[in-house]
Motif scaffolding. Structure first.
Motif, PDB file in Angstrom:
ATOM      1  N   GLY A  27       0.825  -1.206   0.000  1.00 12.78           N
ATOM      2  CA  GLY A  27       0.000   0.000   0.000  1.00 12.78           C
ATOM      3  C   GLY A  27       0.855   1.249   0.000  1.00 12.78           C
ATOM      4  N   GLY A  28       1.902   1.270   0.828  1.00 12.79           N
ATOM      5  CA  GLY A  28       2.825   2.398   0.829  1.00 12.79           C
ATOM      6  C   GLY A  28       3.560   2.517  -0.485  1.00 12.79           C
ATOM      7  N   LEU A  29       3.941   1.378  -1.069  1.00 13.48           N
ATOM      8  CA  LEU A  29       4.659   1.388  -2.334  1.00 13.48           C
ATOM      9  C   LEU A  29       3.795   1.967  -3.445  1.00 13.48           C
ATOM     10  CD1 LEU A  29       6.957   0.675  -4.236  1.00 13.48           C
ATOM     11  CD2 LEU A  29       6.091  -1.664  -4.307  1.00 13.48           C
ATOM     12  N   TYR A  30       2.528   1.600  -3.494  1.00  9.23           N
ATOM     13  CA  TYR A  30       1.653   2.152  -4.532  1.00  9.23           C
ATOM     14  C   TYR A  30       1.426   3.645  -4.328  1.00  9.23           C
ATOM     15  CZ  TYR A  30       0.576  -2.038  -7.166  1.00  9.23           C
ATOM     16  OH  TYR A  30       0.673  -3.124  -7.998  1.00  9.23           O
ATOM     17  N   GLY A  31       1.464   4.095  -3.083  1.00  6.48           N
ATOM     18  CA  GLY A  31       1.415   5.532  -2.838  1.00  6.48           C
ATOM     19  C   GLY A  31       2.650   6.238  -3.378  1.00  6.48           C
ATOM     20  N   LEU A  32       3.812   5.622  -3.193  1.00  9.90           N
ATOM     21  CA  LEU A  32       5.038   6.187  -3.759  1.00  9.90           C
ATOM     22  C   LEU A  32       4.990   6.188  -5.276  1.00  9.90           C
ATOM     23  CD1 LEU A  32       7.774   4.515  -1.491  1.00  9.90           C
ATOM     24  CD2 LEU A  32       6.836   6.825  -1.311  1.00  9.90           C
ATOM     25  N   LEU A  33       4.458   5.119  -5.836  1.00  6.96           N
ATOM     26  CA  LEU A  33       4.355   5.013  -7.286  1.00  6.96           C
ATOM     27  C   LEU A  33       3.482   6.130  -7.859  1.00  6.96           C
ATOM     28  CD1 LEU A  33       4.678   3.508  -9.969  1.00  6.96           C
ATOM     29  CD2 LEU A  33       2.818   2.007  -9.269  1.00  6.96           C
ATOM     30  N   LEU A  34       2.319   6.353  -7.251  1.00  9.93           N
ATOM     31  CA  LEU A  34       1.448   7.430  -7.719  1.00  9.93           C
ATOM     32  C   LEU A  34       2.144   8.781  -7.602  1.00  9.93           C
ATOM     33  CD1 LEU A  34      -1.653   8.133  -8.522  1.00  9.93           C
ATOM     34  CD2 LEU A  34      -1.672   9.027  -6.204  1.00  9.93           C
ATOM     35  N   SER A  35       2.806   9.016  -6.477  1.00 13.92           N
ATOM     36  CA  SER A  35       3.499  10.290  -6.272  1.00 13.92           C
ATOM     37  C   SER A  35       4.583  10.494  -7.317  1.00 13.92           C
ATOM     38  CB  SER A  35       4.118  10.321  -4.866  1.00 13.92           C
ATOM     39  OG  SER A  35       3.141  10.118  -3.880  1.00 13.92           O
ATOM     40  N   PHE A  36       5.352   9.456  -7.610  1.00 16.93           N
ATOM     41  CA  PHE A  36       6.411   9.551  -8.604  1.00 16.93           C
ATOM     42  C   PHE A  36       5.819   9.878  -9.972  1.00 16.93           C
ATOM     43  CE2 PHE A  36       9.643   8.131 -11.530  1.00 16.93           C
ATOM     44  CZ  PHE A  36      10.840   8.438 -10.885  1.00 16.93           C
ATOM     45  N   GLY A  37       4.713   9.224 -10.310  1.00 14.26           N
ATOM     46  CA  GLY A  37       4.080   9.491 -11.597  1.00 14.26           C
ATOM     47  C   GLY A  37       3.532  10.899 -11.700  1.00 14.26           C
ATOM     48  N   MET A  38       3.041  11.459 -10.600  1.00 12.82           N
ATOM     49  CA  MET A  38       2.511  12.823 -10.616  1.00 12.82           C
ATOM     50  C   MET A  38       3.627  13.863 -10.680  1.00 12.82           C
ATOM     51  SD  MET A  38      -0.676  12.545  -7.909  1.00 12.82           S
ATOM     52  CE  MET A  38      -1.120  14.288  -8.110  1.00 12.82           C
ATOM     53  N   LEU A  39       4.739  13.587 -10.009  1.00 15.48           N
ATOM     54  CA  LEU A  39       5.831  14.557  -9.966  1.00 15.48           C
ATOM     55  C   LEU A  39       6.759  14.456 -11.167  1.00 15.48           C
ATOM     56  CD1 LEU A  39       6.724  14.281  -6.177  1.00 15.48           C
ATOM     57  CD2 LEU A  39       5.562  16.169  -7.303  1.00 15.48           C
ATOM     58  N   PHE A  40       6.932  13.248 -11.687  1.00 18.69           N
ATOM     59  CA  PHE A  40       7.839  13.039 -12.825  1.00 18.69           C
ATOM     60  C   PHE A  40       7.094  12.280 -13.931  1.00 18.69           C
ATOM     61  CE2 PHE A  40      10.305  12.674  -8.833  1.00 18.69           C
ATOM     62  CZ  PHE A  40      11.066  13.838  -8.932  1.00 18.69           C
ATOM     63  N   PRO A  41       6.032  12.859 -14.489  1.00 19.22           N
ATOM     64  CA  PRO A  41       5.177  12.105 -15.417  1.00 19.22           C
ATOM     65  C   PRO A  41       5.886  11.647 -16.683  1.00 19.22           C
ATOM     66  CG  PRO A  41       4.630  14.441 -15.453  1.00 19.22           C
ATOM     67  CD  PRO A  41       5.561  14.242 -14.308  1.00 19.22           C
ATOM     68  N   ASN A  42       6.894  12.389 -17.127  1.00 21.32           N
ATOM     69  CA  ASN A  42       7.560  12.051 -18.386  1.00 21.32           C
ATOM     70  C   ASN A  42       8.855  11.274 -18.194  1.00 21.32           C
ATOM     71  OD1 ASN A  42       5.617  13.363 -20.103  1.00 21.32           O
ATOM     72  ND2 ASN A  42       6.474  15.314 -19.427  1.00 21.32           N
ATOM     73  N   ARG A  43       9.184  10.947 -16.953  1.00 21.50           N
ATOM     74  CA  ARG A  43      10.381  10.149 -16.695  1.00 21.50           C
ATOM     75  C   ARG A  43      10.178   8.744 -17.253  1.00 21.50           C
ATOM     76  NH1 ARG A  43      13.858  10.295 -12.250  1.00 21.50           N
ATOM     77  NH2 ARG A  43      13.486  12.544 -12.277  1.00 21.50           N
ATOM     78  N   VAL A  44      11.111   8.273 -18.038  1.00 20.69           N
ATOM     79  CA  VAL A  44      11.008   6.941 -18.624  1.00 20.69           C
ATOM     80  C   VAL A  44      11.588   5.923 -17.656  1.00 20.69           C
ATOM     81  CG1 VAL A  44      11.699   5.431 -20.530  1.00 20.69           C
ATOM     82  CG2 VAL A  44      11.081   7.821 -20.966  1.00 20.69           C
ATOM     83  N   ILE A  45      10.819   4.899 -17.345  1.00 21.94           N
ATOM     84  CA  ILE A  45      11.264   3.839 -16.456  1.00 21.94           C
ATOM     85  C   ILE A  45      11.059   2.492 -17.162  1.00 21.94           C
ATOM     86  CG2 ILE A  45      10.829   5.113 -14.323  1.00 21.94           C
ATOM     87  CD1 ILE A  45       8.208   3.663 -14.056  1.00 21.94           C
ATOM     88  N   VAL A  46      11.791   1.490 -16.699  1.00 21.90           N
ATOM     89  CA  VAL A  46      11.680   0.149 -17.262  1.00 21.90           C
ATOM     90  C   VAL A  46      11.374  -0.809 -16.120  1.00 21.90           C
ATOM     91  CG1 VAL A  46      12.776  -1.670 -18.615  1.00 21.90           C
ATOM     92  CG2 VAL A  46      13.376   0.728 -19.035  1.00 21.90           C
TER      93      VAL A  46
END
Length: 201
Positions: free
Chosen positions: A118-137
């Motif tokens: 649950g905490g990890l998915y919160g971090l994931l959402l935050s990362f996507g909102m703050l760095f939406p165009n960052r390319v990840i693999v």
């Protein structure tokens, strides 16, 4: 690679230590006391809305949660600092727990919930909102994609998996973690559903 920031490092060490205590010291009553038990099970205690996040079901569960915390949490902690980082994580973990408690109450499930997902998915959402165009693999599938796409894909997978039926995975808790992160970010920024002036990110 930059060094792990202190809170992320401490949380990874604590989760790993607790897992090995679960594995090696099976006589310790960790899960009965600290896993998140449904409200009607007779095993629920208020502190479990936080402590369940430090327990994990098996090594791969621990491995992928700690990998995600390292991938997304490290950069967010460096951006926000320890205090806000912990606030975001706590909001995600508690929101995930509350959603899971409602889900188990509605479905009549008596199984406990463990894991930092649950905490990890919160971090994931935050990362996507703050760095939406960052390319990840991601590891699975190993396809390069923008962070916002990654968030949308995994959020949709969790929703569909949760609606599909029982699987032994707390899919709605993961969505609850994303909700908690979104609410915390909205509060910091003074946006709906919260009013007031914009807040510093």
């Amino acid at each position: 690679m930059p060094p792990l920031p202190p809170v992320t490092q401490a949380l990874m060490i604590i989760c790993s230590a607790v897992f090995f205590a679960q594995t090696l010291l099976r006589f310790l009553p960790l899960e009965p006391l600290f896993a998140l038990w449904p409200l009607g099970s007779g095993g629920f205690w208020p502190w479990q809305v936080l402590t369940y996040a430090f327990l994990h079901g098996d090594f791969m569960h621990l491995f992928f949660n700690m990998l995600g915390m390292w991938m997304f949490g490290s950069e967010l902690e460096r951006l926000w600092g320890p205090r806000r980082y912990l606030q975001l994580l706590a909001a995600s973990v508690v929101a995930a727990a509350l959603v899971q408690l409602v889900f188990t109450m509605l479905t009549g499930s008596g199984a406990p919930t463990v894991g930092a997902s649950g905490g990890l998915y919160g971090l994931l959402l935050s990362f996507g909102m703050l760095f939406p165009n960052r390319v990840i693999v991601p590891l699975i599938p190993p396809i390069p994609m923008k962070a916002r796409t990654f968030v949308l894909v995994f959020g949709a997978i969790e929703l569909l998996s949760g609606l599909w039926g029982p699987s032994g995975v707390a899919h709605f808790a993961h969505l609850g973690g994303m909700l908690g992160a979104w609410l915390m970010l909205s509060w910091w920024r003074g946006r709906l559903p919260f009013g007031g002036p914009p807040r510093r990110r």
